[in-house]
Enzyme design. Structure first.
Site, PDB file in Angstrom:
ATOM      1  N   ASP A  34       0.834  -1.202   0.000  1.00  0.00           N
ATOM      2  CA  ASP A  34       0.000   0.000   0.000  1.00  0.00           C
ATOM      3  C   ASP A  34       0.867   1.250   0.000  1.00  0.00           C
ATOM      4  O   ASP A  34       1.524   1.555   0.995  1.00  0.00           O
ATOM      5  CB  ASP A  34      -0.900   0.001   1.244  1.00  0.00           C
ATOM      6  N   ASP A 177     -10.389  -5.145  -1.609  1.00  0.00           N
ATOM      7  CA  ASP A 177      -9.466  -4.591  -0.613  1.00  0.00           C
ATOM      8  C   ASP A 177     -10.217  -3.775   0.433  1.00  0.00           C
ATOM      9  O   ASP A 177     -10.821  -2.750   0.101  1.00  0.00           O
ATOM     10  CB  ASP A 177      -8.454  -3.698  -1.362  1.00  0.00           C
TER      11      ASP A 177
HETATM   12  C1  DX5 Z   1      -6.673   0.784   2.506  1.00  0.00           C
HETATM   13  C2  DX5 Z   1      -5.603  -0.083   1.929  1.00  0.00           C
HETATM   14  C3  DX5 Z   1      -5.804  -1.507   2.286  1.00  0.00           C
HETATM   15  C4  DX5 Z   1      -5.693  -1.782   3.755  1.00  0.00           C
HETATM   16  C5  DX5 Z   1      -6.273  -3.124   4.076  1.00  0.00           C
HETATM   17  O1  DX5 Z   1      -6.588   2.041   2.000  1.00  0.00           O
HETATM   18  O2  DX5 Z   1      -5.601   0.005   0.522  1.00  0.00           O
HETATM   19  O3  DX5 Z   1      -4.956  -2.368   1.521  1.00  0.00           O
HETATM   20  O4  DX5 Z   1      -4.368  -1.721   4.199  1.00  0.00           O
HETATM   21  O5  DX5 Z   1      -6.375  -3.252   5.452  1.00  0.00           O
HETATM   22  P1  DX5 Z   1      -7.623  -3.978   6.144  1.00  0.00           P
HETATM   23  O6  DX5 Z   1      -7.646  -5.382   5.603  1.00  0.00           O
HETATM   24  O7  DX5 Z   1      -7.287  -3.923   7.595  1.00  0.00           O
HETATM   25  O8  DX5 Z   1      -8.843  -3.211   5.788  1.00  0.00           O
HETATM   26 ZN    ZN Z   2      -4.565  -1.609  -0.667  1.00  0.00          ZN
END
Ligand code: DX5
Ligand code: ZN
Length: 220
Positions: A34, A177
């Site tokens: 990310d 996601d």
């Molecule tokens: C959010 C990111 C995600 C996030 C996922 O903006 O793009 O990839 O890190 O984390 P969880 O699974 O905890 O929602």
């Molecule tokens: Zn992400």
């Protein structure tokens, strides 16, 4: 069976290489990286240098999610990290000729090109770009941070996109996601997702090998 892409979030950057080493022991299929620039989203994370270090230390294929306001200016910098998937945000590029140009450019580097959409963007808006992409990343939370709750209406969006893909015989993977865990992964899979990102669910699990195996078993 679903493919799992554990996120670099919410692990701290200074511990990231250790975290990657732990994930390498699991059956994770990708490492979801990310990248946030503090402009497209409020937070800033995964500096370019750290991502490069990760790429040099990871045997897991990299799935890079660029949450940046200027993907056209920065995407080439990420080529040296040899991502398997490089995903940009639809909303970041206002000029649609530029969007088409960028999707074609990424594809020309023999990288899977992904187009991501926020929860508020209609699937119909990206319909015309589908022939140019290998993957659509449906955000099931507002991009910007991990640990948020899965937005339930994402299920209908996955189903609708899947229907378009099947009707047109497109070779496109659906990745989802945000807020995915053992309680909703089956619904996400049944709706048509091929890959799920998991940030906090994997991070907070006591045994990451068992947890990822359990998620895969749920989607057999
Ligand atoms: C959010 C990111 C995600 C996030 C996922 O903006 O793009 O990839 O890190 O984390 P969880 O699974 O905890 O929602
Ligand atoms: Zn992400």
């Amino acid at each position: 069976m679903i493919k799992i892409s554990p996120s670099t979030n919410p692990e701290k950057e200074e511990n990231l290489i250790n975290y990657v080493k732990i994930l390498e022991q699991t059956s994770a299929d990708y490492l979801h990286c990310d990248v946030m620039d503090g402009v497209f989203v409020e937070n800033k994370c995964l500096s370019y240098n750290k991502l490069y270090e990760v790429s040099q230390n990871s045997t897991i294929a990299l799935d890079v999610h660029l949450m940046v306001a200027n993907p056209i200016q920065v995407w080439k910098k990420f080529l040296i990290c040899k991502p398997t998937i490089l995903t940009i945000h639809y909303e970041a590029i206002k000029n649609k000729a530029h969007l088409i140009y960028l999707l074609r450019e990424i594809k020309s580097k023999h990288i899977m090109v992904g187009l991501s959409i926020k929860p508020s963007t209609e699937i119909n808006e990206i319909k015309q770009y589908l022939p140019l992409v290998d993957l659509v990343l449906i955000m099931s939370v507002e991009p910007g941070k991990s640990g948020q709750s899965f937005i339930k209406s994402s299920i209908n969006r996955i189903e609708y996109l899947k229907q378009i893909i099947l009707e047109n015989n497109y070779n496109i993977k659906i990745e989802v996601d945000g807020g995915i865990n053992e309680n909703n992964v089956k619904d996400v899979y049944n709706a048509g997702a091929n890959i799920v990102v998991m940030g906090s669910a994997v991070y907070n699990s006591a045994n990451k090998i068992d947890y990822i195996n359990k998620i895969k078993a749920l989607t057999k």
